[in-house]
Motif scaffolding. Structure first.
Motif, short mmCIF file in Angstrom:
data_model
loop_
_atom_site.label_atom_id
_atom_site.label_comp_id
_atom_site.label_asym_id
_atom_site.label_seq_id
_atom_site.Cartn_x
_atom_site.Cartn_y
_atom_site.Cartn_z
N LEU A 203 26.70 54.40 36.80
CA LEU A 203 27.07 54.77 38.17
C LEU A 203 28.13 55.87 38.14
O LEU A 203 29.02 55.85 37.31
N SER A 204 28.02 56.82 39.07
CA SER A 204 29.07 57.83 39.16
C SER A 204 29.97 57.50 40.34
O SER A 204 29.49 57.07 41.39
N PRO A 205 31.29 57.65 40.16
CA PRO A 205 32.23 57.33 41.24
C PRO A 205 31.94 58.15 42.49
O PRO A 205 32.08 57.65 43.61
N LEU B 227 29.03 56.70 44.37
CA LEU B 227 29.44 55.41 44.95
C LEU B 227 30.28 55.62 46.19
O LEU B 227 30.13 54.91 47.19
N MET C 79 35.24 52.14 46.06
CA MET C 79 36.07 52.43 44.89
C MET C 79 36.56 51.14 44.24
O MET C 79 36.66 51.05 43.01
N ALA C 80 36.86 50.12 45.05
CA ALA C 80 37.22 48.81 44.50
C ALA C 80 36.02 48.22 43.76
O ALA C 80 36.16 47.64 42.68
N ALA D 267 33.66 50.01 42.35
CA ALA D 267 33.51 50.81 41.13
C ALA D 267 34.43 50.30 40.03
O ALA D 267 34.07 50.32 38.84
N ALA D 268 35.63 49.85 40.42
CA ALA D 268 36.58 49.34 39.43
C ALA D 268 36.15 47.96 38.92
O ALA D 268 36.36 47.63 37.75
N TYR E 289 32.93 46.59 38.99
CA TYR E 289 31.59 46.48 38.41
C TYR E 289 31.62 46.64 36.89
O TYR E 289 32.22 47.56 36.36
N ILE F 77 32.49 51.59 34.73
CA ILE F 77 32.86 53.01 34.74
C ILE F 77 34.22 53.12 34.04
O ILE F 77 35.14 52.39 34.40
N TRP G 68 37.96 53.90 33.09
CA TRP G 68 39.13 54.10 33.98
C TRP G 68 39.45 55.57 34.17
O TRP G 68 39.76 56.01 35.26
N GLN H 199 37.63 58.14 34.12
CA GLN H 199 36.69 58.81 35.01
C GLN H 199 36.89 58.34 36.46
O GLN H 199 36.67 59.09 37.41
N LEU H 200 37.33 57.10 36.59
CA LEU H 200 37.43 56.48 37.92
C LEU H 200 38.71 56.85 38.66
O LEU H 200 38.71 57.02 39.88
N TRP I 123 39.04 59.45 41.53
CA TRP I 123 38.22 59.06 42.69
C TRP I 123 38.87 57.91 43.44
O TRP I 123 38.78 57.84 44.68
N LEU I 124 39.49 56.99 42.71
CA LEU I 124 40.22 55.89 43.35
C LEU I 124 41.31 56.45 44.25
O LEU I 124 41.49 56.04 45.40
#
Ligand SMILES: [Zn+2]
Lengths: 244, 73
Positions: free
Chosen positions: A2-4, A7, A83-84, A86-87, A89, B19, B21, B23-24, B27-28
């Motif tokens: 998955l890409s942020p 998402l 985003m939550a 994404a963190a 999953y 994913i 961290w 990379q995330l 975006w977060l």
């Protein structure tokens, strides 16, 4: 994987749909207690201020205005919720996208909506003083920040105890720590009691129920919606990779 | 918590992959800033703070502001 970015976009689109559903619920259930509260306000208004023309008509407020508010609210929550997700999953054992989204949405509802509501519940128009808006706003957001910090603490505690007590018991310990901090905060923070004398308790109850119901609609739509969308795209991706 | 499972037998379920961290993180942050900005306009603009003069924004989203639980009047 998955890409942020995708998402975030999907989360905001699901949030838009959640905003539409929230509008339908809020319009059908919430507008009648609001009208009752405004009728009370007008009956008890200062006669000097009664002649002021309304800047935005009640019809606009209860339709386009309400829809705009729920759509923006849905998109905003959908974005941060995705985003939550994404963190979370892939970091919750074997939980798939639908179960992860449902769990994150449940946590979001409890932390963002329920916990602040239990201390500083939503109030219909005419029940708060103009002079205390600053104090009420600060306390409400302080409660929200405490709820988010308690969630962070609970996640930290849970993760540190998994190896020792296993997933189930670590989750119970983490939830217990969350509840303990929230109870202490609810006891220590000052209460707001500004409902005017003679205001119908039934209208107040109906309004608060409508408000909480709107939150249930938003978070349910977010959790089920994003889970379904991500599941579908991952399945499609898996089929593509298998056939390539 | 991450597990590298031997994929000797094909699983019908999709293996959840986190994913990273690094990379995330941006975006977060972006998602949070965006959400706070949007929620500010629905929730508190022309309440305690005024970025735009008058009370048109406040009046327009007024029903939503009350029903979504933000402190108002
Ligand atoms: Zn108000």
């Amino acid at each position: 994987m998955l890409s942020p970015r995708s998402l975030l976009i999907r989360g905001m689109l699901v949030g838009l749909a959640a905003g539409v559903l929230a509008f339908v619920f809020a319009y059908l259930v919430g507008e009648s207690p609001i009208d009752a509260a405004i009728a009370f306000e007008e009956a008890h208004a200062d006669p000097a201020a009664a002649g002021e023309p309304a800047l935005v008509s009640r019809t606009v407020q209860s339709t386009v205005g309400l829809l705009t508010a729920t759509l923006i609210y849905g998109v905003a929550l959908g974005g941060i919720f995705s985003m939550a997700f994404a963190a979370a999953y892939g970091r919750l054992g074997q939980l798939g996208p639908r179960a992860t989204a449902a769990l994150v949405a449940l946590a979001g509802f409890v932390v963002v909506a329920l916990v602040p509501f239990l201390k500083y519940p939503a109030n219909p128009p005419a029940t708060g003083s103009e002079d205390t808006i600053g104090r009420r706003t600060s306390l409400y957001f302080l409660m929200l920040v405490i709820a988010l910090a308690s969630l962070a603490l609970a996640i930290y505690i849970g993760r540190s105890q998994v190896a020792r007590f296993g997933l189930w018991n670590a989750a119970i310990i983490a939830a217990g720590a969350f509840v303990a901090v929230i109870v202490v905060a609810h006891v220590l923070l000052p209460s707001i009691e500004e409902i005017p004398e003679g205001f119908s308790p039934i209208v107040l109850w109906n309004f608060r129920l409508a408000s909480l119901g709107t939150q249930v609609v938003v978070w349910t739509a977010l959790g089920l919606g994003l889970g379904a969308v991500v599941e579908r795209s991952l399945r499609r991706e898996a089929v593509l990779t298998a056939s390539a | 918590m991450s597990s590298i499972s031997s994929s000797a037998t094909p699983r019908p379920a999709i293996q959840p992959v986190a994913i990273p961290w690094r990379q995330l993180q941006p975006w977060l942050l972006f998602g949070a800033v965006l959400a706070i900005g949007l929620l500010y306009f629905v929730g508190t603009e022309q309440g305690v703070f005024h970025l735009i003069g008058g009370s048109s924004v406040h009046e327009f989203v007024h029903d939503g502001r009350h029903l979504l639980g933000f402190p108002c009047h």
